[in-house]
Design an enzyme around this catalytic site. Structure first.
Site, PDB file in Angstrom:
ATOM      1  N   ASP A  12       0.757  -1.308   0.163  1.00  0.00           N
ATOM      2  CA  ASP A  12       0.093   0.166  -0.215  1.00  0.00           C
ATOM      3  C   ASP A  12       0.770   1.464   0.140  1.00  0.00           C
ATOM      4  OD1 ASP A  12      -1.926  -1.804   0.486  1.00  0.00           O
ATOM      5  OD2 ASP A  12      -2.771  -1.065   2.080  1.00  0.00           O
ATOM      6  N   ASP A  50      -4.611  -0.722  -1.775  1.00  0.00           N
ATOM      7  CA  ASP A  50      -5.853  -0.476  -1.117  1.00  0.00           C
ATOM      8  C   ASP A  50      -7.011  -0.127  -1.997  1.00  0.00           C
ATOM      9  OD1 ASP A  50      -6.728  -1.060   1.680  1.00  0.00           O
ATOM     10  OD2 ASP A  50      -7.106   1.040   1.929  1.00  0.00           O
ATOM     11  N   HIS A  52     -10.811   0.650  -2.553  1.00  0.00           N
ATOM     12  CA  HIS A  52     -12.341   0.861  -2.011  1.00  0.00           C
ATOM     13  C   HIS A  52     -13.320   1.551  -2.966  1.00  0.00           C
ATOM     14  CE1 HIS A  52     -10.605  -0.528   1.640  1.00  0.00           C
ATOM     15  NE2 HIS A  52      -9.843   0.515   1.866  1.00  0.00           N
ATOM     16  N   HIS A  56     -17.951   2.303   0.717  1.00  0.00           N
ATOM     17  CA  HIS A  56     -17.241   1.179   1.391  1.00  0.00           C
ATOM     18  C   HIS A  56     -17.477   1.238   2.790  1.00  0.00           C
ATOM     19  CE1 HIS A  56     -13.844  -1.004   2.944  1.00  0.00           C
ATOM     20  NE2 HIS A  56     -14.082  -1.975   2.110  1.00  0.00           N
ATOM     21  N   HIS A  85     -10.736   6.974   1.894  1.00  0.00           N
ATOM     22  CA  HIS A  85      -9.397   6.960   1.262  1.00  0.00           C
ATOM     23  C   HIS A  85      -9.355   5.758   0.150  1.00  0.00           C
ATOM     24  CE1 HIS A  85      -9.615   3.644   4.270  1.00  0.00           C
ATOM     25  NE2 HIS A  85      -8.701   2.978   3.657  1.00  0.00           N
ATOM     26  N   LYS A 110      -7.191  -4.897  -2.991  1.00  0.00           N
ATOM     27  CA  LYS A 110      -7.925  -5.540  -1.828  1.00  0.00           C
ATOM     28  C   LYS A 110      -8.734  -4.490  -1.332  1.00  0.00           C
ATOM     29  CE  LYS A 110      -3.949  -4.392   1.426  1.00  0.00           C
ATOM     30  NZ  LYS A 110      -4.607  -3.267   2.084  1.00  0.00           N
ATOM     31  N   CYS A 155      -1.935  -2.688   7.703  1.00  0.00           N
ATOM     32  CA  CYS A 155      -1.793  -3.412   6.519  1.00  0.00           C
ATOM     33  C   CYS A 155      -0.541  -4.415   6.513  1.00  0.00           C
ATOM     34  CB  CYS A 155      -2.138  -2.863   5.241  1.00  0.00           C
ATOM     35  SG  CYS A 155      -3.875  -2.459   5.289  1.00  0.00           S
TER      36      CYS A 155
HETATM   37  C1  VGL Z   1      -4.691   0.800   5.796  1.00  0.00           C
HETATM   38  C2  VGL Z   1      -6.343   1.591   7.285  1.00  0.00           C
HETATM   39  C3  VGL Z   1      -7.133   1.373   6.229  1.00  0.00           C
HETATM   40  C4  VGL Z   1      -3.241   0.440   5.674  1.00  0.00           C
HETATM   41  C5  VGL Z   1      -5.580   0.559   4.958  1.00  0.00           C
HETATM   42  O1  VGL Z   1      -2.838   0.340   4.438  1.00  0.00           O
HETATM   43  O2  VGL Z   1      -2.456   0.005   6.581  1.00  0.00           O
HETATM   44  N1  VGL Z   1      -5.038   1.358   6.966  1.00  0.00           N
HETATM   45  N2  VGL Z   1      -7.027   0.874   5.150  1.00  0.00           N
HETATM   46 ZN    ZN Z   2      -8.130   1.017   3.450  1.00  0.00          ZN
END
Ligand code: VGL
Ligand code: ZN
Length: 203
Positions: A12, A50, A52, A56, A85, A110, A155
């Site tokens: 990510d 990430d 979404h 979401h 995000h 994901k 993550c």
């Molecule tokens: C993440 C919070 C929400 C991450 C992703 O990449 O750690 N954290 N979505």
């Molecule tokens: Zn996320």
């Protein structure tokens, strides 16, 4: 060059997790040059993103009256509600512009199901729905994984913990990760990783 049984998993490294982004991680962008250099050591590089939809269920904005960073109970358990995000196709969801993508053979996206969040690169937050990464690595004979990226305490930690559970050897390069640190989450994630047998390396 590392053995063919090793892979680098870059979690990510997206604009929304870097300074100026919607869910910015402090110094998130500082790890990019080091990750780029490390890619040269590995025969297999996997990136995650990430990803979404706007509706979401992990977005506070989609729960009336809910504040970002509060926790609610969803069908699969507690879920932190985040600022909007990494919306599919948005500039925030794009990989950091300086992150090398040419060495990557696979990009795993994901968190694309509206009802379920996905921190781990292996399983969504119901801890059951697979992303397909395990099968990809298994069928390529890969047994040892090095994790870098964002965020250490979400993550990256979830991915490394799942890797160990699935029987992979897992190394986290602490110097090439940065954390969100929400209510002690960074210390907790570190302790959990050490307990589980994830190797935390500094360089
Ligand atoms: C993440 C919070 C929400 C991450 C992703 O990449 O750690 N954290 N979505
Ligand atoms: Zn996320």
């Amino acid at each position: 060059m590392r053995d063919a049984t090793e892979a680098l998993i870059v979690i990510d490294v997206q604009n929304d997790f870097c300074p100026g982004g919607a869910l910015a991680v402090k110094e998130g962008d500082l790890i990019v040059p080091g990750i780029n250099a490390l890619m040269d050591e590995f025969q297999t590089v996997v990136l995650t993103q990430d990803w979404h939809p706007a509706d979401h269920s992990s977005f506070a904005a989609n729960h009336e009256g809910a504040e970002p960073y509060s926790v609610i109970e969803l069908e699969y358990g507690p879920q932190v509600l985040w600022p909007v995000h990494c919306v599919i196709g948005s500039a925030g969801a794009a990989l950091h512009r300086e992150l090398r993508t040419d060495p990557a053979q696979l990009v795993i996206r994901k968190g694309f199901r509206p009802g379920i969040d996905s921190y781990s690169a292996f399983f969504e937050n119901d801890r059951q729905t697979p992303t397909g990464l395990e099968g990809y690595l298994d069928s390529r004979g890969i047994t040892q994984l090095t994790f870098v990226g964002l965020a250490t305490d979400y993550c990256v930690a979830y991915s490394a913990l799942d890797a160990v559970k699935l029987g992979f050897k897992a190394v986290v390069r602490r110097d090439l990760c940065r954390g969100i640190d929400l209510n002690g989450s960074l210390d907790e994630a570190r302790a959990q990783m050490i307990d589980a047998g994830v190797v935390l390396q500094e360089a």
